[in-house]
Design a protein around this motif. Structure first.
Motif, PDB file in Angstrom:
ATOM      1  N   ALA A  16       0.832  -1.208   0.000  1.00  0.00           N
ATOM      2  CA  ALA A  16       0.000   0.000   0.000  1.00  0.00           C
ATOM      3  C   ALA A  16       0.858   1.247   0.000  1.00  0.00           C
ATOM      4  CB  ALA A  16      -0.932  -0.017   1.206  1.00  0.00           C
ATOM      5  N   GLU A  17       1.897   1.279   0.828  1.00  0.00           N
ATOM      6  CA  GLU A  17       2.757   2.458   0.894  1.00  0.00           C
ATOM      7  C   GLU A  17       3.401   2.734  -0.458  1.00  0.00           C
ATOM      8  OE1 GLU A  17       5.433   3.994   4.347  1.00  0.00           O
ATOM      9  OE2 GLU A  17       6.683   2.636   3.159  1.00  0.00           O
ATOM     10  N   PHE A  20       0.572   3.895  -3.020  1.00  0.00           N
ATOM     11  CA  PHE A  20       0.108   5.241  -2.679  1.00  0.00           C
ATOM     12  C   PHE A  20       1.183   6.278  -3.020  1.00  0.00           C
ATOM     13  CE2 PHE A  20      -2.742   3.391   0.888  1.00  0.00           C
ATOM     14  CZ  PHE A  20      -3.799   3.252   0.014  1.00  0.00           C
ATOM     15  N   ALA A  21       2.451   5.942  -2.745  1.00  0.00           N
ATOM     16  CA  ALA A  21       3.547   6.879  -3.006  1.00  0.00           C
ATOM     17  C   ALA A  21       3.685   7.186  -4.487  1.00  0.00           C
ATOM     18  CB  ALA A  21       4.861   6.300  -2.471  1.00  0.00           C
ATOM     19  N   VAL A  22       3.524   6.177  -5.325  1.00  0.00           N
ATOM     20  CA  VAL A  22       3.759   6.326  -6.758  1.00  0.00           C
ATOM     21  C   VAL A  22       2.539   6.874  -7.491  1.00  0.00           C
ATOM     22  CG1 VAL A  22       4.301   5.089  -8.891  1.00  0.00           C
ATOM     23  CG2 VAL A  22       5.512   4.518  -6.780  1.00  0.00           C
ATOM     24  N   HIS A  23       1.354   6.391  -7.116  1.00  0.00           N
ATOM     25  CA  HIS A  23       0.158   6.697  -7.899  1.00  0.00           C
ATOM     26  C   HIS A  23      -0.806   7.657  -7.210  1.00  0.00           C
ATOM     27  CE1 HIS A  23       1.379   3.575 -10.692  1.00  0.00           C
ATOM     28  NE2 HIS A  23       1.511   2.732  -9.677  1.00  0.00           N
ATOM     29  N   GLY A  24      -0.630   7.902  -5.912  1.00  0.00           N
ATOM     30  CA  GLY A  24      -1.558   8.754  -5.181  1.00  0.00           C
ATOM     31  C   GLY A  24      -2.576   7.928  -4.410  1.00  0.00           C
ATOM     32  N   VAL A  28      -5.550   4.383  -6.073  1.00  0.00           N
ATOM     33  CA  VAL A  28      -5.201   2.984  -5.782  1.00  0.00           C
ATOM     34  C   VAL A  28      -6.357   2.299  -5.063  1.00  0.00           C
ATOM     35  CG1 VAL A  28      -3.603   1.469  -4.551  1.00  0.00           C
ATOM     36  CG2 VAL A  28      -2.749   3.555  -5.654  1.00  0.00           C
ATOM     37  N   SER A  29      -6.837   1.224  -5.625  1.00  0.00           N
ATOM     38  CA  SER A  29      -7.937   0.468  -5.016  1.00  0.00           C
ATOM     39  C   SER A  29      -7.399  -0.576  -4.049  1.00  0.00           C
ATOM     40  CB  SER A  29      -8.759  -0.231  -6.103  1.00  0.00           C
ATOM     41  OG  SER A  29      -7.972  -1.238  -6.738  1.00  0.00           O
ATOM     42  N   GLU A  35      -3.357  -7.358  -4.892  1.00  0.00           N
ATOM     43  CA  GLU A  35      -2.671  -7.995  -6.019  1.00  0.00           C
ATOM     44  C   GLU A  35      -1.177  -7.670  -5.996  1.00  0.00           C
ATOM     45  OE1 GLU A  35      -4.853  -6.568  -9.377  1.00  0.00           O
ATOM     46  OE2 GLU A  35      -6.433  -8.085  -9.181  1.00  0.00           O
ATOM     47  N   HIS A  36      -0.843  -6.428  -5.674  1.00  0.00           N
ATOM     48  CA  HIS A  36       0.572  -6.038  -5.613  1.00  0.00           C
ATOM     49  C   HIS A  36       1.283  -6.758  -4.469  1.00  0.00           C
ATOM     50  CE1 HIS A  36       3.868  -3.467  -6.811  1.00  0.00           C
ATOM     51  NE2 HIS A  36       4.061  -3.068  -5.561  1.00  0.00           N
ATOM     52  N   ALA A  37       0.540  -7.072  -3.420  1.00  0.00           N
ATOM     53  CA  ALA A  37       1.108  -7.797  -2.282  1.00  0.00           C
ATOM     54  C   ALA A  37       1.233  -9.291  -2.568  1.00  0.00           C
ATOM     55  CB  ALA A  37       0.250  -7.575  -1.041  1.00  0.00           C
TER      56      ALA A  37
END
Length: 220
Positions: A16-17, A20-24, A28-29, A35-37
Motif C-alpha cells: 500500500a505504501e 500510494f507513493a507512486v500513484h496517489g 489505488v484500489s 494484487e501487488h502484495a
C-alpha cells in the motif's frame, strides 16, 4: 495473530505504501493493493485492517514511535543554552535518520507527501492524528530564542517548513531510486537544519501581517 498473519499484514502495508507513493491515495484500489502484495484474497484489507481508513492510519503511525523516541533522545541531550539551530536539529534529524535507515527503494517520504496533498485523506483521518508533543515543545522553546519574531509568526513559519521539508524529501527519495542521486541523507538533513534555522530567525518586516494555518498534525 499468528506469525503468518503478521507477515501478510506487513506485506500489505508495504504494498500500500509503495502504490500510494507512486500513484496517489485516491488512484489505488484495495484490490490493486492485494494484487501487488501477491495475494489472491481481495478481501485481505478488510480482514487485516477493517477498512481503508484504518489502513491509512496504521501506515501513518507505523514508525512514528521510532522517530519520536529518537527525537526524545536528542532533546534530552540538549544543553541548557540550546539555540534555534540545535532545536531545529531535534525536529528534523530523527525523521531524516529514519529515511536513511530504510531499505532501498524506499517510499515513505513520497507516501507522506501524497497524504498531505489530498484533501479527502485529511477529512478521512480527521482527529485521529495528534500533533507531536515533542515538536510542540520544541516550537515553544524556540519562541524564547526568537524574541524578535512574534509567536504567531514562529508558528506560521513552522507550519510552512513541515510541507516544504516533506516535499523536497519526496523528490530526493525518487531521484535516489532512479539513480539520479547518490543517497546522502545526512547532507540533506543538515541542509534543512541550516535553511530552516535561517527562515525561522529571519527579520519580520510586517509584524501584524502573517499567514495563519489550521491546526494540522506534523507528519515528520
Amino acid at each position: 495473530m499468528g506469525q503468518h498473519s503478521d507477515k501478510a499484514r506487513e506485506t500489505l502495508l508495504d504494498a500500500a505504501e509503495e502504490l500510494f507513493a507512486v500513484h496517489g491515495i485516491d488512484a489505488v484500489s484495495n484490490r490493486r493493493i492485494t494484487e501487488h502484495a501477491g495475494t489472491a484474497n481481495h478481501s485481505a484489507i478488510a480482514y487485516h485492517f477493517g477498512d481503508r481508513d484504518e489502513l491509512l492510519r496504521i501506515l501513518l503511525n507505523r514508525h512514528r514511535e521510532e522517530v519520536s523516541q529518537r527525537r526524545r533522545e536528542l532533546i534530552d541531550a540538549l544543553p541548557d543554552a540550546a539555540g534555534v539551530r540545535d532545536l531545529i536539529a531535534c525536529m528534523i534529524l530523527p525523521w531524516i535518520e529514519y529515511l536513511a535507515s530504510r531499505p532501498m527503494p524506499s517510499w515513505h517520504a513520497r507516501f507522506l507527501f501524497q497524504v498531505r496533498s489530498v484533501p479527502s485523506v485529511a477529512e478521512i483521518l480527521g482527529g485521529s492524528l495528534t500533533a507531536s508533543p515533542e515538536i510542540e515543545a520544541l516550537i515553544h522553546r524556540m519562541q524564547s530564542e526568537l524574541e524578535h519574531v512574534p509567536p504567531e509568526v514562529v508558528r506560521g513559519r513552522s507550519q510552512v517548513l513541515s510541507p516544504m521539508v516533506l516535499g523536497i524529501c519526496a523528490g530526493y527519495e525518487a531521484r535516489v531510486q532512479s539513480g539520479e542521486e547518490d543517497p546522502n541523507w545526512t547532507a540533506v538533513g543538515y541542509f534543512f537544519i541550516d535553511s530552516c534555522s535561517g527562515m525561522l530567525s529571519a527579520p519580520v518586516t510586517h509584524p501584524q501581517d502573517y499567514l495563519s494555518f489550521p491546526a494540522t498534525p506534523y507528519l515528520l
